[in-house]
Design an enzyme around this catalytic site. Sequence first.
Site, short mmCIF file in Angstrom:
data_model
loop_
_atom_site.label_atom_id
_atom_site.label_comp_id
_atom_site.label_asym_id
_atom_site.label_seq_id
_atom_site.Cartn_x
_atom_site.Cartn_y
_atom_site.Cartn_z
N SER A 12 0.82 -1.22 0.00
CA SER A 12 0.00 0.00 0.00
C SER A 12 0.85 1.26 0.00
CB SER A 12 -0.92 0.01 1.22
OG SER A 12 -0.19 0.15 2.43
N ASP A 13 1.78 1.38 0.96
CA ASP A 13 2.53 2.64 1.05
C ASP A 13 3.58 2.77 -0.04
OD1 ASP A 13 4.05 0.64 2.22
OD2 ASP A 13 4.77 1.87 3.87
N CYS A 14 4.10 1.64 -0.55
CA CYS A 14 5.01 1.72 -1.69
C CYS A 14 4.26 2.25 -2.91
CB CYS A 14 5.60 0.35 -2.00
SG CYS A 14 6.60 -0.32 -0.65
#
Length: 626
Positions: free
Chosen positions: A355-357
């Site tokens: 998600s954060d990548c």
Amino acid sequence: MVWNTMLLSQYVLTHRLVGRWPLPEPDIAGILRHFETTQLPDGSWPAHREGPPSVYLTALAYVTLRVLGQPADAPSVARARDWWLGHGSITAVPSWGRLWLALLGLYGYDGINPVPPELFLLPPRAPMHPDRLYCHTRYTYSGLAYLYGSRAQFDLGPLGEQLRRELYGADFASVDFAAARGRLTGPDVFVPPHPILRAAYTALAAYERWPVKSARRAALRRCAQHALRGLEASRGHGVSPVSALLGCLVLARTGAPRAQVLAALAALEAWRWEDEEEGIRVVGARSSSWDTSFAMRALAAAPSSAKVDAALARGYRWLLGAQACEELPAAVSGGRSPINGGWCFSDGTHRWPVSDCTAEALSAILAVHHRARRTELEQRIPDERIHAAVGFILARQNRDGGFGTYENARASGLLERFNPSEMYADCMTEASHVECTASCVSALARFRADCAGYQGMGDVNRAVRRGVAFLRSRQRADGSYPAAWGIAFTYSAFFVLDALRAAGVDPADKAVTGATGWLIKAQKADGGWGEHHSSCRSGKYVEHPQSQAAMTAWALLALTPVAGTGHPAVRRGLGFLASLMEGSAGGWPRQAPSGVFFKTAVLDYRLYKDVFPAWALAVASAATTG
């Protein structure tokens, strides 16, 4: 990203056990160099560069050095043996270490807390079904369960008998492994088994004496399928080198064709890293997408120049090629969440987007779009791929409004009470994290500002509102925010304040003023910021003795847009960064590690020390010049 010698030991041992042996002489030399440079003066090996000695890592390193042909009286080998003979028994290593030793015939299986493969036969809706676990945990334990359940053992030949004498300093046959099953001591143990789990181990140990043969055979087949499907879905890389190494051993144990085993071994090379300074090691993960995204955001904040614009264009092209643009084949998906539109932590080859990548890659791409007239783009990412990234991010939002990592939450956090790892915390279930949520909120907020015509904007707006509410709920009374993937409160402040600003939260809001106030109080006398890795274990802020370039940059990136470059804390922080810069060529010295996972696994992100300070200076320069 640098971790410790555990994976290197397992890499060597896996090659020895499955028969690709001996390793080439240059490889052996590089591996020995890494063990030599990381061994502590007392003869042990630590879990990370600033960590205490580890019985687990030292035992594995000792065995590995002997397997590589080092004699028992070699200085590094003898010092290691003297260390752990003087620091307790080898029977006190954590369960993962015991199983690796058992695979080598150096530990008794009755001294290992049971890892029953029958868990993989539970109905999919069962709360304890492995598919509900965090992805790293479930793929690790499918391999461990198969090897434990089959009582796998590989022959080391005459060296095995020598090692049994050296490790125990006594007759191996006289060691009471069953009595040592519940014995756990030393700094490796961070999460002792819960009393309920201890009781379950006792019951399962009794079952292991007379397992139901038909159930055991079916369970082993299921575990092998799970582990090998994970290898296939990830193109042999596994979700991590931990699961990939275990998958190679499972392949060998199941009697897979030799060519298939060798292909799995060859895929392990993706996790290998070598340099002149520290030799050959196996990294905990590849962080190329993650690092590229931050580097691009740093460059996007800098004044335009031919070099900057060319670097941005190259990074943009690389990110385009790293995005997942199709789903996994149904035959290997194994109940995994959809991956289309996401970015992995690495280059995308292993097909485990995060998600954060994805959020940071999207933020970097949008930052380049803002500079499009100055940055020559050969090919602009199509809108449908941007929309796929947004859809991927939205699918990772949990019911509490926060965002997980690879998947959204599949199980209750109560499962953490039954954590069998002993060494790591918060590793059983996918959960919402402050930094992941902040990255996702930031990217979604930037997307809605730039792409007003998107048909699903209502979903984006709701996700941003819920994400901001989650962040507010995690703020502590002193204004700080906890973290899971960096050290720790300083790291989290950078992400949260970036997200709140992107989401349009008023600078006078307590969520903002509390965090900035906390940062100002945490500033050290020399103008920098520095946080010790023990903050992660204790859950409380612990100051590092030295200010750190990366942490100072995080604080400045959080403070500068809110307080301005004229604020005393910002001025002093910028002065510290400038004073620490090494030479006219730029760059900052290597300092303490700044990454972490599962509270205890401290990581050294080599590019953080340069990317974040350069970014902070670029932001401050832009704010000063208007």
